[in-house]
Scaffold this active site. Structure first.
Site, short mmCIF file in Angstrom:
data_model
loop_
_atom_site.label_atom_id
_atom_site.label_comp_id
_atom_site.label_asym_id
_atom_site.label_seq_id
_atom_site.Cartn_x
_atom_site.Cartn_y
_atom_site.Cartn_z
N SER A 190 37.27 -17.08 -40.35
CA SER A 190 38.00 -17.09 -39.09
C SER A 190 36.99 -17.09 -37.96
O SER A 190 35.82 -16.76 -38.16
CB SER A 190 38.89 -15.85 -38.99
N TYR A 194 40.01 -7.01 -40.36
CA TYR A 194 39.95 -8.47 -40.36
C TYR A 194 38.56 -8.96 -39.95
O TYR A 194 37.96 -9.81 -40.62
CB TYR A 194 41.01 -9.00 -39.40
#
Length: 258
Positions: free
Chosen positions: A141, A154
């Site tokens: 990401s 995350y």
């Protein structure tokens, strides 16, 4: 690509399912994976199989459990043969400040987002080496390169996946195997759509809420299409893509350029 076997974790929907569809269209046999029961995923599985005329299977497995991961890979090997294309896209996420972050949510994220990739790669590599060809993809990401508040699980796991990607790329390069990290920005997935629907309770238009959601994210002002991520995977599976290894492949509308 005809007849190659692709295993895509976290692929009952979203980006994983989009990649599965593109690989199936290119002639790959596909194995989907998720937490959902086989009955819950049957419509998606059957749709891919009917549309593209290739075998599409589904294996339910909780990737927080190493025993279930091993059982999944063994089932795939037994029923379909060795995996040639592996995409690690399963993910969990929790939103909270660090000092309020539940330890059990942290442990779950480490297991699903990071450790599961270690297990799938180590278990699939021997079959790839036997065939002298393989493609491994880790879904990272923008937040593997950027910090953001309230998402320590995350940010940490997506950053660590870059390290796994580089290590595997170097170890497997001489065997005809590549390992790359896919780095999308804000993609319009079912999860993002749910967040947008929640935002729209503020009475603003959808367009206004999309702009607000993307503020500080994709400078293009548009969501990244999951289908475009799938096209990138297909290219990296090509002969030309074989010269790209250990890379972080951004598709984020210029987010990282800022």
């Amino acid at each position: 690509m005809q007849g190659k076997l692709a295993l895509i974790t976290g692929s009952a929907g979203g980006m994983g399912y989009a990649v599965a569809g593109r690989l199936a269209a290119a002639g790959c046999r596909v194995v989907l994976n998720g937490l959902e029961s086989a009955e819950q995923v049957e419509a998606q599985r059957a749709a891919l199989e009917k549309e593209h005329g290739v075998p599409v299977a589904y294996v339910q497995a909780d990737l927080a459990d190493a025993v279930q991961i091993e059982a999944m890979i063994e089932q795939v090997r037994r029923e379909h043969g060795g995996v040639e294309i592996l995409l690690n896209s399963a993910v969990v996420r929790h939103f909270a400040p660090i000092d309020q972050f539940p330890p059990e949510k942290w442990n779950q994220a480490i297991a699903v987002n990071l450790t599961a990739a270690f297990h799938t790669i180590r278990l699939c590599l021997p079959d790839m080496r036997k065939k002298g060809w393989g493609r491994i993809f880790n879904m990272t990401s923008v937040y593997g390169q950027r910090g953001t508040p309230n998402r320590v699980d995350y940010v940490t796991t997506k950053t660590a996946l870059l390290g796994i990607t580089r290590a595997v790329a170097v170890e497997a390069a001489a065997d005809g195997i590549t390992c790359n990290a896919l780095c999308p920005g804000a993609v319009h997935t079912p999860g993002i759509e749910a967040r947008l629907q929640k935002m729209m309770e503020n009475g603003k238009s959808r367009e206004e809420n999309v702009r607000e959601f993307l503020t500080g994210k994709n400078p293009s002002g548009r969501f990244i299409e999951a289908a475009h991520i799938a096209e990138l995977v297909l290219f990296l599976c090509s002969d030309a893509g074989g010269d790209i290894n250990g890379a972080m492949m951004p598709m984020e509308g210029g987010w990282l350029a800022g």
